[in-house]
Scaffold this active site. Structure first.
Site, PDB file in Angstrom:
ATOM      1  N   ARG A  53      -8.446   9.721  13.966  1.00  0.00           N
ATOM      2  CA  ARG A  53      -7.639  10.241  12.864  1.00  0.00           C
ATOM      3  C   ARG A  53      -8.422  11.295  12.112  1.00  0.00           C
ATOM      4  O   ARG A  53      -9.603  11.124  11.843  1.00  0.00           O
ATOM      5  CB  ARG A  53      -7.284   9.106  11.912  1.00  0.00           C
ATOM      6  CG  ARG A  53      -6.645   9.594  10.637  1.00  0.00           C
ATOM      7  CD  ARG A  53      -6.236   8.447   9.747  1.00  0.00           C
ATOM      8  NE  ARG A  53      -7.344   7.776   9.104  1.00  0.00           N
ATOM      9  CZ  ARG A  53      -7.965   8.211   8.015  1.00  0.00           C
ATOM     10  NH1 ARG A  53      -7.624   9.360   7.464  1.00  0.00           N
ATOM     11  NH2 ARG A  53      -8.940   7.520   7.484  1.00  0.00           N
ATOM     12  N   ARG A  74     -14.791  13.243  12.370  1.00  0.00           N
ATOM     13  CA  ARG A  74     -15.594  12.059  12.073  1.00  0.00           C
ATOM     14  C   ARG A  74     -16.275  11.448  13.283  1.00  0.00           C
ATOM     15  O   ARG A  74     -17.432  11.049  13.216  1.00  0.00           O
ATOM     16  CB  ARG A  74     -14.690  10.997  11.477  1.00  0.00           C
ATOM     17  CG  ARG A  74     -14.169  11.470  10.167  1.00  0.00           C
ATOM     18  CD  ARG A  74     -13.241  10.475   9.563  1.00  0.00           C
ATOM     19  NE  ARG A  74     -12.930  10.977   8.233  1.00  0.00           N
ATOM     20  CZ  ARG A  74     -11.993  10.485   7.456  1.00  0.00           C
ATOM     21  NH1 ARG A  74     -11.262   9.481   7.882  1.00  0.00           N
ATOM     22  NH2 ARG A  74     -11.795  10.988   6.269  1.00  0.00           N
ATOM     23  N   GLY A 129       0.844  -1.194   0.000  1.00  0.00           N
ATOM     24  CA  GLY A 129       0.000   0.000   0.000  1.00  0.00           C
ATOM     25  C   GLY A 129       0.871   1.233   0.000  1.00  0.00           C
ATOM     26  O   GLY A 129       2.060   1.180  -0.334  1.00  0.00           O
ATOM     27  N   LEU A 130       0.291   2.360   0.374  1.00  0.00           N
ATOM     28  CA  LEU A 130       1.080   3.585   0.376  1.00  0.00           C
ATOM     29  C   LEU A 130       2.316   3.416   1.237  1.00  0.00           C
ATOM     30  O   LEU A 130       3.409   3.825   0.862  1.00  0.00           O
ATOM     31  CB  LEU A 130       0.236   4.740   0.894  1.00  0.00           C
ATOM     32  CG  LEU A 130      -0.815   5.220  -0.084  1.00  0.00           C
ATOM     33  CD1 LEU A 130      -1.607   6.361   0.527  1.00  0.00           C
ATOM     34  CD2 LEU A 130      -0.156   5.681  -1.366  1.00  0.00           C
TER      35      LEU A 130
HETATM   36  C1  LIG Z   1     -12.642   3.679   1.492  1.00  0.00           C
HETATM   37  C2  LIG Z   1     -11.506   4.361   2.179  1.00  0.00           C
HETATM   38  C3  LIG Z   1     -11.253   5.706   1.925  1.00  0.00           C
HETATM   39  C4  LIG Z   1     -10.200   6.360   2.542  1.00  0.00           C
HETATM   40  N1  LIG Z   1      -9.987   7.682   2.262  1.00  0.00           N
HETATM   41  C5  LIG Z   1      -8.925   8.297   2.822  1.00  0.00           C
HETATM   42  C6  LIG Z   1      -8.627   9.647   2.484  1.00  0.00           C
HETATM   43  O1  LIG Z   1      -9.320  10.282   1.706  1.00  0.00           O
HETATM   44  N2  LIG Z   1      -7.561  10.224   3.049  1.00  0.00           N
HETATM   45  C7  LIG Z   1      -6.754   9.542   3.920  1.00  0.00           C
HETATM   46  O2  LIG Z   1      -5.792  10.116   4.368  1.00  0.00           O
HETATM   47  N3  LIG Z   1      -7.008   8.267   4.235  1.00  0.00           N
HETATM   48  C8  LIG Z   1      -8.074   7.625   3.715  1.00  0.00           C
HETATM   49  N4  LIG Z   1      -8.319   6.313   4.033  1.00  0.00           N
HETATM   50  C9  LIG Z   1      -7.395   5.593   4.892  1.00  0.00           C
HETATM   51  C10 LIG Z   1      -6.170   5.163   4.116  1.00  0.00           C
HETATM   52  O3  LIG Z   1      -6.511   4.850   2.810  1.00  0.00           O
HETATM   53  C11 LIG Z   1      -5.490   3.942   4.699  1.00  0.00           C
HETATM   54  O4  LIG Z   1      -5.346   4.074   6.041  1.00  0.00           O
HETATM   55  C12 LIG Z   1      -4.114   3.768   4.108  1.00  0.00           C
HETATM   56  O5  LIG Z   1      -4.164   3.815   2.722  1.00  0.00           O
HETATM   57  C13 LIG Z   1      -3.493   2.486   4.554  1.00  0.00           C
HETATM   58  O6  LIG Z   1      -2.319   2.261   3.819  1.00  0.00           O
HETATM   59  P1  LIG Z   1      -1.351   1.089   4.181  1.00  0.00           P
HETATM   60  O7  LIG Z   1      -0.229   1.167   3.228  1.00  0.00           O
HETATM   61  O8  LIG Z   1      -1.033   1.132   5.618  1.00  0.00           O
HETATM   62  O9  LIG Z   1      -2.208  -0.246   3.987  1.00  0.00           O
HETATM   63  P2  LIG Z   1      -2.976  -0.843   2.725  1.00  0.00           P
HETATM   64  O10 LIG Z   1      -3.034   0.077   1.598  1.00  0.00           O
HETATM   65  O11 LIG Z   1      -4.235  -1.415   3.239  1.00  0.00           O
HETATM   66  O12 LIG Z   1      -2.042  -2.017   2.262  1.00  0.00           O
HETATM   67  C14 LIG Z   1      -1.949  -3.215   2.936  1.00  0.00           C
HETATM   68  C15 LIG Z   1      -1.015  -4.101   2.162  1.00  0.00           C
HETATM   69  O13 LIG Z   1      -0.663  -5.212   2.944  1.00  0.00           O
HETATM   70  C16 LIG Z   1      -0.847  -6.394   2.231  1.00  0.00           C
HETATM   71  N5  LIG Z   1      -1.160  -7.421   3.204  1.00  0.00           N
HETATM   72  C17 LIG Z   1      -2.043  -7.367   4.214  1.00  0.00           C
HETATM   73  N6  LIG Z   1      -2.016  -8.490   4.914  1.00  0.00           N
HETATM   74  C18 LIG Z   1      -1.070  -9.278   4.351  1.00  0.00           C
HETATM   75  C19 LIG Z   1      -0.568 -10.569   4.638  1.00  0.00           C
HETATM   76  N7  LIG Z   1      -1.006 -11.267   5.671  1.00  0.00           N
HETATM   77  N8  LIG Z   1       0.388 -11.066   3.831  1.00  0.00           N
HETATM   78  C20 LIG Z   1       0.861 -10.344   2.783  1.00  0.00           C
HETATM   79  N9  LIG Z   1       0.425  -9.133   2.492  1.00  0.00           N
HETATM   80  C21 LIG Z   1      -0.534  -8.603   3.270  1.00  0.00           C
HETATM   81  C22 LIG Z   1      -1.916  -6.107   1.261  1.00  0.00           C
HETATM   82  O14 LIG Z   1      -1.807  -6.962   0.150  1.00  0.00           O
HETATM   83  C23 LIG Z   1      -1.608  -4.669   0.896  1.00  0.00           C
HETATM   84  O15 LIG Z   1      -0.637  -4.645  -0.114  1.00  0.00           O
HETATM   85  C24 LIG Z   1      -9.378   5.660   3.443  1.00  0.00           C
HETATM   86  C25 LIG Z   1      -9.614   4.314   3.688  1.00  0.00           C
HETATM   87  C26 LIG Z   1     -10.671   3.666   3.082  1.00  0.00           C
HETATM   88  C27 LIG Z   1     -10.925   2.227   3.397  1.00  0.00           C
END
Ligand SMILES: Cc1cc2nc3c(=O)[nH]c(=O)nc-3n(C[C@H](O)[C@H](O)[C@H](O)COP(=O)(O)OP(=O)(O)OC[C@H]3O[C@@H](n4cnc5c(N)ncnc54)[C@H](O)[C@@H]3O)c2cc1C
Ligand code: HEM
Ligand code: SF4
Ligand code: FES
Lengths: 253, 644, 210
Positions: free
Chosen positions: B443, B338, B50-51
């Site tokens: 948040r 929120r 993810g990000l």
């Molecule tokens: C609908 C929605 C809208 C949102 N809008 C906003 C917004 O407008 N502004 C904002 O700031 N935030 C927003 N958020 C929150 C934000 O998007 C997330 O908190 C953030 O993108 C999380 O990023 P991350 O990289 O931590 O995780 P994620 O992007 O969830 O990535 C998780 C990664 O881990 C991998 N993974 C997970 N478990 C395993 C495993 N067991 N084995 C291998 N790989 C695994 C997945 O494949 C994925 O690649 C929103 C969230 C949602 C759900």
């Protein structure tokens, strides 16, 4: 409503596969298409059968994971809609619905309706980026971008990499996907330095992956859930022609 | 209490002191470096693309480390960050409206209801400006104004316009930027990408995280992957509620497995319930869809003044409508944070004034905005969201007000990390939504994207090398090391167990039931009695799960039921800890609202004397052990949050 | 594809203009046919130009067919397992019929050469009097020849409609507005060209040219 489904079942990459008929009853029009498949799967599991494997994740039309050929149309009958966003109110009681995986040599079937779309990642890896290592970026406002270019770049950037364009294309070509990225990056000032190497790299990777050639039919754009316009392919062609003519590599041109 | 025991307090030993603006600079300077020639010999595992994970993997590879990256989707581009709609905050102050690093810092600490660390949040605000520069350089097509400069909009909990956006697809565009940087490194051979691989166990050798056990979801093969450090970027655990705005595959497995191996889990009960989601339409519901918070910029939230008024919205005259957010919170109006907006919606629905089936909905009305700005302008801003709403509900929001209801959206809790983002297991770093670090008890909108990218692009690449600089002295491990063999055997055994139960209920049926328990008792409003009941119910249901679940097929090849079963099994354990955490925190703060602790006018009542700490839980297999990390506030003094 | 296609199109335009000379009368038309053979003289020996043109065209046709074959084979290879349920292409009929249309056109061209160039299949077959050959060809009692000609040309029209648009695209036409223009231009061009060719047999049929 009650529906008859004919679904492609294939145990694994080596299996030949076949269409299998299922009956699903009491489908609510408020269900999404995938929720309808969930209902079928719940039943299959309890009956001791293997549930139908299909790809999905976000279920809100943005991750590009869902990939169903529904009645011969990529993502089904509703325009601009992914399979996960398609709702059962688009169908009527008594309908027979055929569900198949994307079919392309570059997208081999993994199981049932699940395919491997790694070829798309390879196309991106072959140039679908702007080289900007972390920390090297100048202040964001140092380069203004005309709004119309920014908007057009955004329009192309909306591609979700689902592969419906390939699935729908009679030639099995992935040119719309490739062109969407080429267009986005070549419209932005930041994308200029790599403009011509990018297009060559990406088109080569596209051809190497076993996609068909584009003959500008336009089925891709009709099937694309994100409305990526067909003219992106013209942009790709133009950049490609320039890139293959000698001029593109000449300093100052 | 009978449910947990209390252990020693903990401290964040890496956080520098001194003036807050200088802390990050100092930490970076003090961190040890790794000689470029040695980097290639060091392997870092990054779970998640993810990000957070995508940006970290790309950046570490650019620095010269050998990176192995994992995600469960078929492509790194599909991580759930892709779904973020609204935008990303940054203290650029391009609008000259009084924004600054300090104000973003202040807003975030306050928005988090004074339950986050000041040092971390300040760092986040500092690097926020670099994120925008970085993303623009990558070709992220942010919205721009006619002059060609970046546009911004306002978001909940802030009175400045600091949110950068790319129509309603900001997360997608930011993620694709990171994904492309990652693909470039994959193409160059610096990153070994393993899509459709799920991490099922953490390998700890000699007290250090040294690898993971993964299952290849396509072939079913289980392998151990070893490295010098492991980074978890596996996202949030909102799916413990079954229905949430998360993707179907979002899970806690990676974090939970690490927790079981010794990583503390912090503040698990802090859950964000997003006020604007499309209401549930029936039992078949498999997920909930968010309608971006940005809609509250122009939409007005209301319910009828009278109970049980079921006239069509257009037939309800102006003076019989209650624009309750504007009424109760005149200075922030529809843009309150929120947690507040969600609870207000719950309250009006509890009063019997909710609209739509089951009375679980409130209106989000654009009629005024359409009249004021014209349909075109509204279309340009929110067109894709309106279409999405219509596709799902069959109603046209240009004509009829949207119906919305709160839904689980984000989890502020996560694995405990220090200032360096290292967990309580040396060598295990946690970034993005998977850690607990920056948002406290609530948040703010558009801050998760900021945090994920801050962690991945700028923080981790500066702190991880400090750890890796000592890697030369680590014990050598290979697949035959007894701890590695044991980790792998445990995974295989668990899979066999799940496959062999062969009971009479599906995984989804258990997950749905678990979700109902959690939503009912550990959702928007929590009580002691409810939480105790929930814990009993969860335990009973978990027992049922291990006796009655049916997982068809075998461990070889793609088996989506097996994947789900493993995830749900971990959710059961997490759910219990969430309830225990919620029960022990006898105060209301941010997303954690205990009915017993509210002000006379129904706002959250914090208890700073007793609870100004991070609750970090240690796994024991039996009663969890609570470690408290005290929070100090030197710059932003805790006050009762007021948005009135 | 685009380049060879365009060469063929250029020929088609010249050829159509030439055909329209039928309306200027028998001597003029025969003269024109004769003149074709003498272009470039005295620089080039008689009929050389015609042979150059024929070679270029033949090469273009072969290259065109070659490229089409490669595209078809790639398309085939790109989808080894066909869909069980495939909806017809919805975007446009012309694009769908490029391959079969091309084959029909080729058959027509072969017949056409044997008919009017070599004269083998022509009822009159007098190389000195092409005007007479044409008139004999489209005589009312030989309606089936005319019908075939018409069908082949309509197919050609479709082929050109998509072909011309596609050629614009292949050469880099890239804006949405340009796309609308390119589509209209392709349509107008195809209609004009087909009409230009069709007036000849109809003129013969209705006795306007005799
Ligand atoms: C609908 C929605 C809208 C949102 N809008 C906003 C917004 O407008 N502004 C904002 O700031 N935030 C927003 N958020 C929150 C934000 O998007 C997330 O908190 C953030 O993108 C999380 O990023 P991350 O990289 O931590 O995780 P994620 O992007 O969830 O990535 C998780 C990664 O881990 C991998 N993974 C997970 N478990 C395993 C495993 N067991 N084995 C291998 N790989 C695994 C997945 O494949 C994925 O690649 C929103 C969230 C949602 C759900
Ligand atoms: C067996 C004979 C033929 C076959 C199989 C054939 C096939 C094709 C195909 C598949 C295309 C599509 C290429 C694309 O869409 O990009 C095409 C384009 C075209 N064809 Fe043909 N064709 C044949 C004969 C002809 C003839 C005889 C003419 C003209 C006299 C002609 C004129 C054109 C033109 C102008 C194009 C457009 C070029 C382009 O697409 O870029 N074709 N042909
Ligand atoms: S261009 Fe459209 S159809 Fe093709 S991958 Fe992108 S979004 Fe899907
Ligand atoms: S499941 Fe994500 S786009 Fe359909």
């Amino acid at each position: 409503m009650n529906l008859t489904l004919r679904i492609w079942r294939q145990r694994g990459p080596e299996d030949k596969g076949r269409m299998v008929t299922y009956q699903v009853d009491d489908v609510s029009p408020d269900m999404s298409f995938l929720e309808m498949l969930d209902v079928l799967n719940e039943r299959l599991i309890l009956q001791g059968e293997e549930p139908v494997a299909f790809d999905h994740d976000c279920r809100e039309g943005i991750c590009g994971m869902c990939s169903l050929m529904i009645n011969g149309e990529a993502h089904g009958p509703q325009r601009g809609t992914t399979a996960c966003q398609l709702h059962m109110r688009q169908f009527s009681d008594g309908d027979t619905i055929d569900i198949e995986p994307w079919r392309a040599r570059a997208f081999p079937v993994v199981k049932d309706l699940v395919v491997n779309r790694n070829a798309f990642d390879k196309i991106i890896a072959a140039g679908g980026y702007i080289t900007a290592p972390t920390g090297s970026a100048p202040e964001a406002h140092s380069v203004p971008v005309a709004k119309n270019n920014a908007d057009a770049a955004f329009e192309s950037a909306a591609c979700i990499g689902c592969g419906a364009c390939v699935a729908a294309c009679p030639n099995g070509s992935g040119m719309l996907f490739t062109a969407a990225k080429v267009t986005q990056l070549s419209l932005l000032p930041q994308g200029q330095p790599e403009r011509y190497t990018r297009v060559i790299g990406m088109v080569d990777a596209h051809d190497e992956a076993g996609f068909g050639g584009c003959t500008n039919i336009g089925e891709c754009a009709a099937a694309c859930p994100k409305g990526i316009p067909l003219n992106t392919i013209g942009r790709l062609n133009r950049d490609y022609l320039k890139a293959t003519s000698k001029r593109a590599g000449t300093p100052g041109s | 209490m009978d449910l947990y025991t209390e252990g020693d307090p903990i401290a964040d030993t890496k956080a520098p002191d001194g003036p807050i603006e200088t802390r990050w600079e100092r930490r970076r300077f003090e961190a040890k470096l790794v000689n470029p020639a040695n980097r290639r010999k060091l392997t870092v595992i990054v779970v998640g693309t993810g990000l957070a994970g995508g940006s970290a993997a790309a950046t570490l590879a650019e620095q010269g480390y050998h990176v192995k990256s994992y995600c469960y989707q078929d492509s790194p581009r599909r991580a759930h960050s892709i779904a973020a709609q609204g935008g990303i905050n940054a203290a650029k102050n391009y609008r000259n409206d009084g924004d600054s690093v300090h104000r973003l810092f202040y807003d975030t600490v306050k928005g988090g209801d004074f339950r986050s660390r000041e040092s971390n949040v300040h760092r986040l605000a500092e690097v926020s400006v670099n994120i925008i520069d970085q993303c623009v350089a990558q070709g992220v097509p942010f919205a721009r104004e006619y002059g060609g400069l970046l546009d911004t909009r306002s978001f909940g909990g802030a009175q400045v316009q600091r949110t950068f956006y790319a129509r309603g697809q900001t997360g997608q565009q930011l993620l694709l930027g990171a994904y492309q940087a990652l693909e470039r490194q994959i193409g160059l051979g610096n990153v070994e990408m393993n899509a459709r691989h799920e991490m099922l166990e953490l390998v700890v050798v000699d007290g250090r995280a040294r690898g993971i056990v993964v299952r290849d979801l396509v072939t079913g093969e289980i392998t151990t992957e070893l490295a010098d450090a492991v980074v978890l970027a596996s996202g949030g655990y909102g799916n413990v509620f079954y229905l949430s705005t998360n993707a179907k595959g979002c899970n806690v497995t990676a974090s939970w497995r690490a927790h079981r191996k010794g990583a503390h889990f912090a503040n698990p009960c802090y859950t964000q319930i997003h006020p604007t989601c499309i209401p549930v339409s029936g039992d078949h519901q498999s997920k909930l869809t968010l309608m971006s918070e940005s809609l509250r910029n122009d939409g007005r939230v209301w319910v009828p003044k009278a109970k049980g008024d079921n006239r069509a919205p257009k037939d309800i005259p102006e003076d019989e409508r209650d624009y309750y957010l504007e009424r109760i919170y005149p200075s922030f109006g529809n843009l309150v944070p929120r947690d507040i907006a969600s609870r207000a919606a719950k309250n009006v629905c509890d009063e019997g004034r909710g609209v739509g089936p089951g009375g679980l909905g409130v209106y989000l009305d654009f009629a005024d905005a359409i009249q004021r700005l014209g349909r075109k302008a509204i279309e340009a801003k929110y067109g894709n969201l309106f279409e999405m709403y219509e596709r799902i509900t069959g109603d046209d929001p240009y004509e009829v007000p949207m119906r919305i209801y709160p839904a689980v959206h984000y989890t502020m809790g996560g694995l405990w990390v220090d200032y360096d983002l290292q967990s309580s297991i040396p060598g295990l770093f946690v970034i993005g939504e998977a850690n607990f670090s920056d948002h406290g008890a609530n948040r703010l909108g558009a801050s998760a994207l900021m945090q994920g990218l801050a962690d991945g692009y700028f923080v981790l690449p500066n702190t991880l090398p400090n750890y890796l600089a000592n890697a030369g002295s680590f014990e050598k491990v290979d697949a035959s090391h007894p701890d590695v063999v044991a980790a792998r055997a445990a995974v295989e055994e668990r899979i066999q167990k799940l496959l062999s139960i062969n009971g009479d209920r599906t995984v989804d049926s258990f997950h749905r039931e678990l979700g109902q328990i959690m939503w009912e008792h550990c959702g928007m409003e929590r009580t002691e009695a409810g939480l105790r009941k929930a814990i009993d119910e969860i335990r009973a249901l978990r027992e049922q799960f291990w006796q009655r679940v049916r997982v068809p097929g075998d461990g070889e090849g793609l088996n989506q039921s097996l994947e789900k079963a493993g995830r749900v099994a971990d959710f059961f354990e997490l759910a219990e800890l969430m309830c225990i955490d919620a029960l022990h925190r006898e105060e209301s703060c941010g997303g954690h609202f205990r009915a017993e602790h509210q002000t006379p006018d129904g706002e959250a009542q914090r208890d700073d004397d007793r609870f100004a700490y991070v609750a970090a839980w240690e796994y024991t297999g039996d009663q969890p052990v609570l470690h408290k990390e005290d929070l100090q506030f030197e710059y932003v003094h805790p006050t009762q949050r007021s948005y009135k | 594809m685009a380049v060879t296609g365009i060469l063929l199109v250029l020929f088609l335009i010249l050829h159509m203009l030439g055909n329209l000379k039928v309306f200027t009368g028998e001597t003029s038309f025969d003269h024109y046919a004769h003149w074709l053979r003498e272009i470039g003289t005295p620089l080039l020996p008689s009929t050389w130009y015609l042979w150059i043109q024929r070679t270029v065209l033949a090469v273009a046709v072969l290259a065109h067919i070659g490229a089409a074959t490669v595209l078809s084979m790639r398309a085939h290879a790109a989808r080894p397992v066909p869909y069980a349920h495939r909806r017809k292409i919805h975007v446009n009929y012309a694009a769908r019929t490029m391959r079969w249309g091309g084959v029909i056109i080729l058959l027509f061209v072969i017949y056409h050469i044997l008919d009017l160039t070599t004269g083998h299949l022509n009822p009159q077959g007098d190389p000195a009097n092409p005007y007479g050959n044409v008139v004999a060809d489209f005589a009312p009692e030989r309606w089936y020849v005319t019908l075939f000609y018409v069908l082949a040309l309509v197919t050609l029209g479709f082929h050109l409609r998509h072909g011309a648009f596609s050629a614009f695209r292949s050469l880099g036409q890239q804006t949405p507005k340009g796309e609308r223009r390119a589509r209209s231009a392709a349509l107008v061009f195809a209609v004009v060209l087909v009409a230009g060719y069709l007036v000849v047999p109809f003129a013969v049929l209705t006795g306007l040219v005799a």
